[in-house]
Design an enzyme around this catalytic site. Structure first.
Site, PDB file in Angstrom:
ATOM      1  N   SER A 237       1.047  -1.122   0.030  1.00 49.31           N
ATOM      2  CA  SER A 237       0.099   0.205  -0.046  1.00 49.31           C
ATOM      3  C   SER A 237       0.860   1.151   0.151  1.00 49.31           C
ATOM      4  O   SER A 237       2.117   1.048   0.125  1.00 49.31           O
ATOM      5  CB  SER A 237      -0.905   0.063   1.028  1.00 49.31           C
ATOM      6  OG  SER A 237      -0.296   0.408   2.292  1.00 49.31           O
ATOM      7  N   LYS A 238       0.294   2.295  -0.176  1.00 46.69           N
ATOM      8  CA  LYS A 238       0.839   3.562  -0.363  1.00 46.69           C
ATOM      9  C   LYS A 238       2.013   3.762   1.000  1.00 46.69           C
ATOM     10  O   LYS A 238       3.020   4.513   0.860  1.00 46.69           O
ATOM     11  CB  LYS A 238      -0.137   5.045  -0.179  1.00 46.69           C
ATOM     12  CG  LYS A 238      -0.320   5.309  -1.593  1.00 46.69           C
ATOM     13  CD  LYS A 238      -1.053   6.504  -1.645  1.00 46.69           C
ATOM     14  CE  LYS A 238      -1.635   7.160  -2.765  1.00 46.69           C
ATOM     15  NZ  LYS A 238      -2.954   7.456  -2.645  1.00 46.69           N
ATOM     16  N   ARG A 239       1.501   3.270   2.241  1.00 46.29           N
ATOM     17  CA  ARG A 239       2.444   3.783   3.253  1.00 46.29           C
ATOM     18  C   ARG A 239       3.950   2.960   3.000  1.00 46.29           C
ATOM     19  O   ARG A 239       4.855   3.333   3.752  1.00 46.29           O
ATOM     20  CB  ARG A 239       1.922   3.316   4.514  1.00 46.29           C
ATOM     21  CG  ARG A 239       1.704   1.991   4.915  1.00 46.29           C
ATOM     22  CD  ARG A 239       0.917   1.443   6.138  1.00 46.29           C
ATOM     23  NE  ARG A 239       0.493   0.122   5.690  1.00 46.29           N
ATOM     24  CZ  ARG A 239       1.189  -0.852   6.076  1.00 46.29           C
ATOM     25  NH1 ARG A 239       2.443  -0.725   6.845  1.00 46.29           N
ATOM     26  NH2 ARG A 239       0.766  -2.140   5.949  1.00 46.29           N
ATOM     27  N   HIS A 240       4.019   1.987   2.254  1.00 44.31           N
ATOM     28  CA  HIS A 240       5.276   1.371   1.903  1.00 44.31           C
ATOM     29  C   HIS A 240       6.233   2.305   0.974  1.00 44.31           C
ATOM     30  O   HIS A 240       7.356   1.741   0.746  1.00 44.31           O
ATOM     31  CB  HIS A 240       4.971  -0.023   1.082  1.00 44.31           C
ATOM     32  CG  HIS A 240       4.427  -0.976   2.141  1.00 44.31           C
ATOM     33  ND1 HIS A 240       3.231  -1.612   1.864  1.00 44.31           N
ATOM     34  CD2 HIS A 240       4.935  -1.626   3.273  1.00 44.31           C
ATOM     35  CE1 HIS A 240       2.683  -2.510   2.926  1.00 44.31           C
ATOM     36  NE2 HIS A 240       3.845  -2.545   3.743  1.00 44.31           N
ATOM     37  N   GLY A 241       5.703   3.119   0.331  1.00 39.57           N
ATOM     38  CA  GLY A 241       6.476   4.050  -0.636  1.00 39.57           C
ATOM     39  C   GLY A 241       5.737   3.903  -1.932  1.00 39.57           C
ATOM     40  O   GLY A 241       4.460   3.872  -2.126  1.00 39.57           O
TER      41      GLY A 241
END
Ligand code: GLU
Length: 473
Positions: A237-241
């Protein structure tokens, strides 16, 4: 026996950018098709008009183009094939494999609630009625009894009981085809022999197999690739980059590096990690090498692979790719002389850069405008006793080097001789010279710095410092 030509496809829905998972799916399809001497096609699945945009289609095309992934033939736009989809639905109605469902939204809601309560799949009461009504209807697939088995090239054999499958809608009440029908008809029409895609579509392979069989069409070979997970093993997801291929381009990955990394993410050929040529990959890429467990993103590995690709690239090509980053460092375009200076420096920049952005940062010292701003810690070596005396003396000696002698080797000798003659450690002159020439920006071996800056620029920067035209506290 003749073996059919392998035809694969990448079928993104144009609702955003080219996701790295999608890019990897495209790569797998591409390499497999080429390995088999077949074709790789592109289909834009733009049937969901509310979510599909031209900008997203363009972003996907740009991403594929940047990655260097070319497709065979023309792009197929799914929305243009609606007549073929409708024809297939009508054929299914004709043969009794589909039926008209007149259930109203309220009826559907209560039927679905009932199915949920009993843990059964959705069945419409109209599946067994034959009379045509003067009411709006959807066309639903009549899921047959029995079971459905697929032999997935990655996941192995999978069996579903058909009673787990809903009687899914093929044509909506407004006559438009659904995704499930469109994919089957298009894959059939395009002659797709192998469907390689994310395993979020695995259950669709069961449903779609039933539609193929109902239409009396050959079912393609399925290969469902586990999705990419984040470094923590959780769904990406986005929070991984960054998730879009273009974001990796903007960070400074080179296309070959990202291709190599994505290829390795979930596919293996022995323990070989680096693949520099497409031909080499095409030679060895088989579906059997795809791992059936999800792969985790590993940014260190991505950096490592990218740095190896940067190292192997042709200097001029690398400069071309890096130019936007270098222009950013330079805060504007480079004139020809500056371009030539950076090009000559590429061999010294290559081994120090994991990304093009880093490469540009390493080139910064070549781009600085005179007089340099040298302040704080960077100016410290210039404030040491004797620093200016040595700088002046050294500058005079450097002046005596003829233009043709202005090379890394002769400069190195001159600097060494100077230190030996004055019985001082190399650092005593090395540090102030480096400060004067680079203002504290990253730089390679000192003699290289001088050689790459050239005689005029080097003497200019040194003289600025000697004349006190430099640092601001
Ligand atoms: N359009 C679908 C997606 O983007 C892929 C469908 C398929 O590969 O069959 O998820």
């Amino acid at each position: 026996m003749t073996t059919a030509k392998v035809i694969t496809r990448f079928a993104p829905s144009p609702t955003g950018f080219l996701h790295i998972g999608g890019a990897r799916t495209a790569l797998f399809n591409y390499y497999f098709a080429k390995h088999m001497g077949g074709e790789f096609h592109l289909r834009i699945e733009d049937t969901d008009k509310a979510r599909s945009t031209d900008a997203a289609t363009q972003a996907i095309l740009d991403g594929l183009n940047w990655l260097g992934l070319s497709y065979d033939g023309e792009i197929v736009y799914q929305s243009k094939n609606a007549p073929a989809h409708i024809k297939a639905a009508e054929a299914l109605l004709e043969s009794g494999k589909a039926y008209r469902c007149y259930a109203t939204p309220e009826e559907l809601e209560s039927l679905r609630a009932e199915a949920r309560e009993y843990g059964t799949a959705f069945r419409s009461p109209y599946r067994d009625k034959t009379e045509a009504l003067e009411k709006p209807f959807t066309v639903r697939f009549r899921v047959p009894d029995g079971e459905t088995k697929i032999s997935d090239a990655v996941q192995g054999d999978i069996i579903w009981q058909n009673k787990e499958f809903d009687d899914l809608v093929l044509l909506r009440a407004d006559g438009t085809p659904t995704y499930m029908l469109a994919v089957v008809v298009d894959d059939h029409d395009m002659g797709i022999t192998h469907v390689v895609r994310g395993d979020d579509h695995l259950i669709n392979a069961g449903r779609q197999s039933l539609i193929y069989k109902a239409l009396d069409w050959d079912v393609p070979i399925w290969a469902h690739v586990p999705l990419i997970h984040g470094p923590d093993g959780k769904k990406l997801s986005k929070r991984h980059g960054a998730l879009g291929a273009e974001a990796y381009r903007d960070i400074g990955y080179v296309p070959g590096g990202l291709r190599n990394y994505l290829l390795k993410l979930g596919w293996a050929h022995g323990d070989q990690e680096l693949f520099f040529s497409d031909d080499e990959i095409v030679k060895v890429f088989t579906l059997g090498g795809i791992n059936s467990a999800p792969a985790r993103l590993d940014f260190d590995k991505m950096d490592h692979i990218n740095s190896q690709h940067i190292l192997r690239m042709n200097d001029a090509e690398l400069l071309d790719l890096a130019m936007t980053f270098i222009e950013e460092e330079n805060q504007g375009p480079l004139d020809d002389a500056l371009k030539a200076r950076v090009l000559a420096a590429i061999p010294t920049l290559k081994p120090r850069a994991k990304t093009l952005k880093e490469l540009a940062a390493q080139a910064k010292y070549l781009l600085l405008n005179r007089p340099l701003e040298i302040s704080g810690k960077a100016a410290k070596p210039l404030r040491k006793p004797d620093a200016m005396t040595h700088l002046s003396a050294l500058t005079n000696e450097l002046k005596s080097l003829e233009g043709t002698e202005w090379s890394e080797g002769s400069i190195q000798t001159l600097l060494q001789n100077y230190a030996t003659r004055h019985d001082i450690g190399f650092g005593k002159i090395g540090q102030p010279v480096r400060a004067a020439l680079t203002g504290g920006t990253p730089s390679p071996d000192l003699s290289w710095v001088l050689a790459l800056l050239g005689k005029q620029e080097t003497l200019g920067r040194l003289t600025d410092v000697i004349d006190g035209e430099f640092y601001k506290e």
